[in-house]
Design a protein around this motif. Structure first.
Motif, short mmCIF file in Angstrom:
data_model
loop_
_atom_site.label_atom_id
_atom_site.label_comp_id
_atom_site.label_asym_id
_atom_site.label_seq_id
_atom_site.Cartn_x
_atom_site.Cartn_y
_atom_site.Cartn_z
N ALA A 141 -66.46 33.34 -38.51
CA ALA A 141 -66.83 34.89 -38.67
C ALA A 141 -65.88 35.42 -39.74
O ALA A 141 -66.21 36.07 -40.65
N ALA A 142 -64.61 34.95 -39.66
CA ALA A 142 -63.75 35.50 -40.47
C ALA A 142 -64.00 35.13 -42.13
O ALA A 142 -63.58 36.02 -43.03
N ILE A 143 -64.10 33.81 -42.11
CA ILE A 143 -64.39 33.36 -43.41
C ILE A 143 -65.95 34.11 -44.08
O ILE A 143 -65.77 34.56 -45.36
N ALA A 144 -66.70 34.41 -43.32
CA ALA A 144 -67.91 35.16 -43.79
C ALA A 144 -67.47 36.52 -44.07
O ALA A 144 -67.70 37.25 -45.16
N THR A 180 -57.21 40.60 -45.19
CA THR A 180 -57.42 40.89 -43.61
C THR A 180 -58.30 39.56 -42.87
O THR A 180 -57.82 39.20 -42.07
N ALA A 181 -59.17 39.26 -43.92
CA ALA A 181 -59.95 37.84 -43.35
C ALA A 181 -58.97 36.76 -43.44
O ALA A 181 -59.03 35.94 -42.29
N ALA A 182 -57.97 36.55 -44.31
CA ALA A 182 -57.30 35.23 -44.64
C ALA A 182 -56.16 35.48 -43.50
O ALA A 182 -55.89 34.53 -42.91
N SER A 183 -55.78 36.91 -43.11
CA SER A 183 -54.72 36.92 -41.93
C SER A 183 -55.26 36.54 -40.48
O SER A 183 -54.85 35.84 -39.99
N SER A 184 -56.64 37.04 -40.43
CA SER A 184 -57.46 36.53 -39.25
C SER A 184 -57.44 35.22 -38.97
O SER A 184 -57.31 34.39 -37.92
N ILE A 185 -57.83 34.23 -40.10
CA ILE A 185 -57.91 32.75 -40.00
C ILE A 185 -56.68 32.21 -39.60
O ILE A 185 -56.29 31.31 -39.02
N MET A 186 -55.56 32.65 -40.53
CA MET A 186 -54.34 31.92 -40.32
C MET A 186 -53.57 32.22 -39.10
O MET A 186 -52.95 31.61 -38.17
N ASN A 187 -53.88 33.43 -38.46
CA ASN A 187 -53.57 33.80 -36.84
C ASN A 187 -54.20 32.87 -36.05
O ASN A 187 -53.48 32.63 -35.07
N VAL A 188 -55.35 32.38 -36.04
CA VAL A 188 -56.04 31.67 -35.15
C VAL A 188 -55.32 30.20 -35.42
O VAL A 188 -55.30 29.50 -34.35
N THR A 248 -49.29 36.27 -38.14
CA THR A 248 -48.61 35.95 -39.51
C THR A 248 -48.11 37.26 -40.00
O THR A 248 -48.60 38.38 -39.80
N SER A 249 -47.41 37.28 -41.07
CA SER A 249 -46.49 38.21 -41.99
C SER A 249 -47.15 38.21 -43.60
O SER A 249 -47.10 36.90 -43.94
N VAL A 250 -47.32 39.28 -43.93
CA VAL A 250 -47.64 39.14 -45.48
C VAL A 250 -46.42 38.84 -46.30
O VAL A 250 -46.65 38.54 -47.42
N THR A 251 -45.37 38.57 -45.75
CA THR A 251 -44.11 37.95 -46.57
C THR A 251 -44.13 36.65 -46.74
O THR A 251 -43.33 36.16 -47.04
N GLU A 252 -44.93 35.88 -45.61
CA GLU A 252 -44.97 34.54 -45.80
C GLU A 252 -45.57 34.07 -46.99
O GLU A 252 -46.49 34.65 -47.68
N PRO A 253 -45.11 32.88 -47.45
CA PRO A 253 -45.66 32.18 -48.86
C PRO A 253 -47.02 32.05 -48.95
O PRO A 253 -47.63 32.33 -50.24
#
Length: 522
Positions: free
Chosen positions: A393-396, A193-201, A207-212
């Motif tokens: 904040a997402a990294i934390a 969830t944290a990684a997804s938030s970072i990538m979205n920013v 982003t989609s969980v199907t991405e590499p």
């Protein structure tokens, strides 16, 4: 693959009503629910809160009187060849305490009960510190030596306190291992969830969980966890030395930045907290009992006081007296709730996104991490740093989840020693966690599933642990009382178990004499 996961999820579907019943008992009975205020509280929360209140008065507010003593014991200058240092044990426990719940859980408490819930978190933490002291003291009293390490915790002291019946300790250990392993996928999900938030920013899109990138993240999580876990308790302690201060520092730093940018909102925050504690806003239902229940529940579940789960870390420390680690772990409850949870509370309360007409509050309030990150953005509008602040904040948040994941695996290893100290058995536990349940968590995310029913098994065992651990603390209070009296009377000299009527392979007269000789040579 999806078919297998769905089948697993359906297998545990029958657990859901049992879990709900246990956590809500006896609020699920109309005669109890109709009682003003009290009817809002399930027995589990009353157990936890009552335990804290009991020990606070029984020990004369030990958590306040010995607070400075605990701070002094966290000196990084203290070294040891056996076990971990008090600071390392503290950091391992903080890796478990300070988790995703400090963000999503607190956000949920505020969105359901209003800012007033934060006040009741503080009250709960104050009493929970006394419970934390008792748990850690018992973990130290009944710890056992294994080579150059110490092992112990609630699975050990529960056996000793309940007439030293081996089956009691073994049964508790099996139950705890099941609980722990089934919690691992949840924390893995939070890392994603944290990684997804970072990538979205970064990408400016959803982003989609199907991405590499997500597959790379999955591999990195499994590899990092395996490398650290297979290094044993010492390596986990070394990792925690750096990771826990980093994640806490990052979170405190970003919150302080938000506070400085919004200094004008600080007085309003405290007004909202204290006023809402007794007169909650209609936005959040306006029910005092809900505000009270949400605050108490979130604090107790976040700092883990009374649940026994942090006692494994307490047992690993080399101390001069069991009570000393009790003082240290009491501070852990303080830092988790009074400091970290309060910072989250400020962000959500000051952000007040429920007042923003451009936000669909009824929908967003259901997404806790979404609500939190939206609150962060609300506090830095148009400054040009909103993206950077959200990423930090997402990294934390990601670090909170990762360290909790690692801590779960470490606790499982420590607890497993109750069944067997055999190296092959401990290696099996490490393999089970790092190469079965962590990958399970990554695969469910990549498959777009959450296995909600599987999490209910973990929740069910969680509440069962509360119902077992709290009565054990009450029954074992005589050992805590004797140990604390011994500490005061001996001025903190090396503890000897026989002085309070117990036998121990660790706390022997020979060990005390050796310690005294070492001190004289220094």
């Amino acid at each position: 693959m999806n078919g297998i996961f769905t089948a697993v999820d359906n297998l545990f579907a029958g657990i859901v009503p049992i879990t709900d019943f246990l956590w809500d008992f006896p609020t699920n009975f109309s005669w109890y629910a109709s009682i003003p205020v009290l009817g809002q509280f399930p027995l589990s929360i009353l157990f936890l809160l009552g335990c804290g209140i009991y020990f606070t008065f029984k020990l004369g507010f030990v958590q306040i009187k010995e607070f400075n003593t605990g701070i002094k014991l966290l000196s990084p200058r203290l070294k040891t060849d056996v076990g971990t240092t008090p600071l390392q044990a503290f950091l391992i426990s903080m890796a478990g305490r300070v988790g995703a719940g400090n963000i999503v859980g607190v956000t949920g408490a505020v969105t359901l009960g209003g800012p007033g819930a934060i006040f009741w978190m503080w009250i709960s933490a104050l009493f929970g510190m006394a419970t934390g002291f008792c748990e850690a003291t018992l973990a130290q009293i009944f710890k056992e030596r294994k080579g150059n390490e110490y092992v112990g915790g609630f699975t050990f002291y529960i056996q000793k306190i309940w007439k030293n019946k081996v089956w009691v300790g073994s049964a508790m250990c099996v139950m705890y291992l099941i609980y722990n392993m089934l919690s691992i996928p949840v924390h893995t999900f939070h890392v994603f969830t944290a990684a997804s938030s970072i990538m979205n920013v970064i990408t400016g899109r959803t982003t989609s969980v199907t991405e590499p990138a997500y597959y790379v993240i999955a591999i990195l999580i499994i590899a990092c966890i395996a490398i650290i876990t297979f290094g044993g308790i010492k390596r986990v302690a070394s990792f925690s030395d750096g990771a826990v201060p980093l994640m806490a520092g990052l979170y405190i730093l970003i919150t302080l930045v938000l506070i400085l940018i919004n200094l004008d909102k600080v007085p309003g925050f405290f007004v909202a907290v204290f006023a809402g504690a007794f007169k909650p806003s209609s936005i959040f239902g306006g029910v005092f009992g809900v505000t009270l229940a949400q605050g108490l529940k979130r604090a107790l579940l976040s700092n883990e006081a009374g649940m026994g789960t942090s006692t494994q870390a307490s047992s690993t420390a080399e101390q001069n007296h069991p009570c000393e680690q009790g003082f240290v772990q009491s501070i852990g409850v303080f830092v988790d709730t009074i400091v970290i949870c309060s910072l989250t509370g400020f962000i959500v309360t000051a952000g007040a996104i429920w007042k923003n007409p451009d936000i669909d509050w009824s929908t967003l309030s259901l997404d806790k991490i979404g609500t939190f990150l939206a609150s962060v953005r609300e506090l830095v509008p148009g400054t040009g740093i909103d993206g950077a602040v959200v990423i930090i904040a997402a990294i934390a948040f990601g670090l909170f989840a990762f360290t909790t994941l690692l801590c779960d695996l470490t606790y499982a290893e420590i607890a497993a020693n109750k069944i067997s100290k055999n190296k092959e058995f401990i290696r099996f536990i490490r393999i089970l966690g790092a190469f079965v349940f962590v990958p399970l968590g990554t695969l469910t995310v990549l498959a777009g599933l959450q296995l909600d029913n599987l999490w209910y098994v973990s929740d069910m065992i969680n509440v069962i642990l509360v119902f077992i651990n709290v009565p054990t603390l009450i029954v074992g209070r005589k050992y805590v009382m004797r140990a604390y009296k011994n500490y005061k009377e001996s001025n903190g000299k090396r503890f000897v178990a026989s002085d309070i009527g117990l036998e121990s392979d660790v706390w022997t007269k020979e060990a005390a004499e050796l310690k005294e000789k070492e001190m004289q040579e220094i």
